[in-house]
Design an enzyme around this catalytic site. Structure first.
Site, PDB file in Angstrom:
ATOM      1  N   VAL A   1      -2.858 -16.052  40.396  1.00 49.81           N
ATOM      2  CA  VAL A   1      -1.897 -17.158  40.367  1.00 49.81           C
ATOM      3  C   VAL A   1      -0.684 -16.843  41.239  1.00 49.81           C
ATOM      4  O   VAL A   1      -0.084 -15.772  41.119  1.00 49.81           O
ATOM      5  CB  VAL A   1      -1.443 -17.446  38.926  1.00 49.81           C
ATOM      6  CG1 VAL A   1      -0.552 -18.686  38.893  1.00 49.81           C
ATOM      7  CG2 VAL A   1      -2.645 -17.649  38.012  1.00 49.81           C
ATOM      8  N   SER A   2      -0.319 -17.774  42.112  1.00 49.58           N
ATOM      9  CA  SER A   2       0.779 -17.576  43.058  1.00 49.58           C
ATOM     10  C   SER A   2       1.868 -18.623  42.855  1.00 49.58           C
ATOM     11  O   SER A   2       1.572 -19.767  42.502  1.00 49.58           O
ATOM     12  CB  SER A   2       0.245 -17.669  44.490  1.00 49.58           C
ATOM     13  OG  SER A   2       1.309 -17.699  45.429  1.00 49.58           O
TER      14      SER A   2
END
Length: 698
Positions: free
Chosen positions: A274-275
């Site tokens: 997840v960014s």
């Protein structure tokens, strides 16, 4: 103007009307754990040239102790990249001297927020400390000291309290950085979820029973603290750390950071893939989209970089933090809350993962036995991610071998055919499980732990679970909880990067793609299945009140640690000048919306990390001509920058910067700098410097 703390208290009184008496004793604590402000490599991006040069936001340990009258647990979230076994062992050793056996491996969770912009060198596993030039004692000791003091503070502040859980959704604060891998998970499984990342935010709120005043909150939301990229050299807790500060300022009021009484945290969960960089990856050399499978630009990973949503990394950090804050505030004041009821429980076990063998159901329906592998990192690990690409010719999503790198690998420690087969289809780059020189490179024994507070279960995991891995583990633990007589409304929360670090945990299907997360899944393709089995058994034993064997204790390497970070030899001031002299003054007048700065002759910040103190202050002159501190180096609005001006002479300078935001009152201000300098004979002495006063106008 009504104080924000008064507003939140009134809102809490409304929300809590009609609830039954509390059943928990709760303690809240916070303490500074900021590492060396300069001269030490940051942990996270594995960039040896990303060396600290000052402070934007300080690091804090935030501690929450919950006791039901019979059983006590402590949860600590720390503004650092991750937690090592050696660090937890040191903290527990200090607590044991003060509180005997009250706190131990079983009932204490230490969780790293995963900021990539803080000093490293404290892991005591060689692979993780290599980019940081080995062990850095200053980083380790200030982390241990800050975490311990946060727990001690919480221990001494125990009050009767109620605990409430609330959930919401934040759509615009994360994206999946490995969607190609995610899409390899079964279609019917993906169809159960609306998004390819978890968008839920879960909040625990702690409210003092005597007067219904909120004393703390913990928020879990899946996002990497990588808004600040690998070019940043200022210590910062990044997006989640800033969100924590904003929540605390919302409740406490005022501008001073880290002093309580309310302590609010944003902690890590299953953030593996997840960014926060919402614009996604682009080729910075052409502006085109990166290759979807390999995240490369014409075959090169170093040009494929994700960014956004702001115009630069600092603005992006602020935007993500404020989006997290916005929903957290909404949950904080909403009327619909579920109160936690029920006993406090905990269970913990050390597990030698390479020795684990379990039965699973294969795709064709047959039952097969699978095992854990000795640790190894794949070639795609060296490619990095779109948040921070690696070097050389490595690419994500590749399973073909590279003869040159295989040759180099085999010169150091070649993997056996059994290891290759166990990790297949991973193409092994570092056979880390077999390298024991000068000490262990990656852990084989991991810490597994569950803590239950009423209907909430914290699953403390020793690494970064991807989105789907986290979903599967939550489902497994809940199924075991319910099957064994636990509450049907049990809420399982993954607390990531807890107690010990083993890199990533991808699903079996994601593992086949061999992007960064899979290549960094160190125990092989069945790592997740093994964790699911272990945590299911732990949940069952916890609900039945059964004791589990503690398992093998991880080895201790304190006597073998090495360091290549050079010490500070001495500091010197230029001829005719003194430490603390202001050599670049601010202008006489500045306007709100501008940035003001001053430059001082300084010593090296490693001489004293200023734990619980500050390298700078922004001070306002009051009507009685005294000066009031309004900002320190823990504030978002300030920056402390340090630079060596002459290596051989030992001279350096410090710059103090202040962004004058719209809420600043006009008036007379000054900037101050504090530090220590080291004499050639070894003595370390304090100094301070003050700029001339200046007027802030609208």
């Amino acid at each position: 103007m009504v104080h924000p703390y008064v507003i939140s208290t009134l809102l809490s009184l409304t929300a809590l009307a009609g609830y039954v008496a509390a059943t928990y004793q709760v303690g809240i604590g916070i303490y500074d754990c900021t590492g060396p402000a300069a001269g030490v490599t940051f942990m996270g991006y594995a960039k040896s040239k990303q060396i600290g040069c000052g402070i934007h936001l300080r690091q804090f340990a935030r501690s929450y102790i919950i006791d039901d009258g019979e059983t006590r647990v402590a949860y600590v979230t720390v503004d650092t990249c991750m937690i090592s076994h050696g660090l937890k062992k040191e903290v527990l050793s200090r607590l044991r001297k003060r509180f005997n056996g009250t706190y131990g491996y079983q009932n204490v969770i230490l969780s790293g927020t995963h900021t990539h912009s803080a000093p490293g060198g404290y892991m005591m596993d060689m692979l993780y400390d290599i980019p940081d030039k080995g062990f850095v004692g200053e980083t380790f000791m200030v982390l241990a000291d800050g975490i311990t003091k946060a727990i001690v503070q919480a221990h001494t502040n125990m009050v009767e309290a109620r605990i409430f859980i609330a959930t919401g959704e934040i759509i615009d604060a994360n994206i999946n950085r490995s969607p190609y891998s995610y899409l390899n998970n079964p279609e019917e499984e993906r169809a159960k979820y609306k998004y390819d990342t978890d968008k839920d935010i879960v909040q625990l709120k702690f409210v003092r029973a005597s007067d219904d005043v909120p004393i703390g909150a913990i928020n879990w939301y899946a996002v990497h603290p990588t808004s600040m990229n690998n070019t940043n050299c200022l210590i910062t807790s990044d997006n989640v750390g800033y969100a924590s500060i904003l929540l605390e300022q919302f409740v406490n009021g005022g501008t001073i950071v880290g002093k309580g009484p309310f302590v609010g945290a944003f902690a890590s969960t299953n953030l593996g893939d997840v960014s926060p960089n919402l614009r996604g990856p682009k080729c910075i050399n052409t502006g085109e989209d990166c290759d979807f499978k390999t995240s490369t630009c014409n075959g090169e990973a170093k040009y494929c970089i994700a960014s956004g949503p702001g115009k630069d990394m600092v603005e992006s950090t602020s935007i993500i933090a404020n989006r997290l804050l916005s929903k957290a505030k909404e949950l904080f004041i909403q009327n619909e809350k579920e109160e936690l009821t029920g006993p406090v429980r905990f269970i913990h076990k050390f597990v030698d993962v390479p020795k684990q063998k379990i039965k699973i159901r294969a795709a064709n329906g047959t039952e097969i036995e699978v095992r854990g592998c000795t640790p190894a990192m794949g070639q795609a690990f060296a490619a990095g991610t779109t948040d921070g690409p690696g070097e050389f010719d490595f690419r994500q999503g590749t399973k073909s071998d590279n003869p040159i790198w295989n040759y180099i690998r085999d010169l150091i420690f070649p993997p056996s055919e059994d290891v290759k087969q166990c990790h297949s289809p991973k193409e092994i780059l570092i056979n880390s499980g077999k390298i024991k020189f000068p000490y262990e490179w990656q852990p084989e024994i991991v810490a597994t732990q569950l803590v239950m507070i009423g209907q909430v279960v914290l699953a403390a995991v020793p690494g970064e679970f991807t989105t789907m891995s986290g979903r599967r583990l939550r489902a497994t633990v809940k199924d075991s909880i319910v099957r064994n007589g636990g509450p049907a409304n049990a809420r399982i929360i993954i607390t990531g990067l807890s107690n010990l670090y083993t890199s990533y945990i991808a699903t079996f299907e994601e593992y086949q793609i061999q992007r960064y997360e899979a290549a960094s899944t160190i125990f092989g393709p069945h790592s997740l299945a093994i964790y699911q089995s272990v945590y299911s058994d732990l949940a069952e034993a916890m609900l039945k009140g059964e004791e589990v064997p503690p398992g093998p204790i991880p080895p201790d390497f304190r006597s073998q640690l090495i360091s290549f970070t050079p010490p500070v030899i001495f500091d010197a001031s230029p001829k005719g000048a003194h430490f603390g002299d202001c050599v670049q003054q601010p202008p006489d007048e500045v306007r709100i919306g501008e940035t003001v700065s001053a430059k001082f002759i300084s010593g090296h910040p490693r001489n004293n990390v200023k734990q619980g103190k500050t390298f700078l202050t922004v001070e306002k002159q009051l009507e009685n001509k005294t000066w009031q501190i309004v900002y320190t180096d823990a504030n978002w609005e300030t920056r402390y920058k340090w630079k060596k001006t002459c290596l051989f002479k030992g001279t350096s300078e410090a710059t103090v910067e202040w962004d004058i935001t719209g809420d600043v009152e006009p008036g007379t201000y000054r900037l101050r700098h504090f530090g220590h300098y080291k004499l050639i004979i070894g003595a370390i002495l304090p100094y301070s410097g003050t700029s001339k006063s200046f007027v802030v106008t609208k």
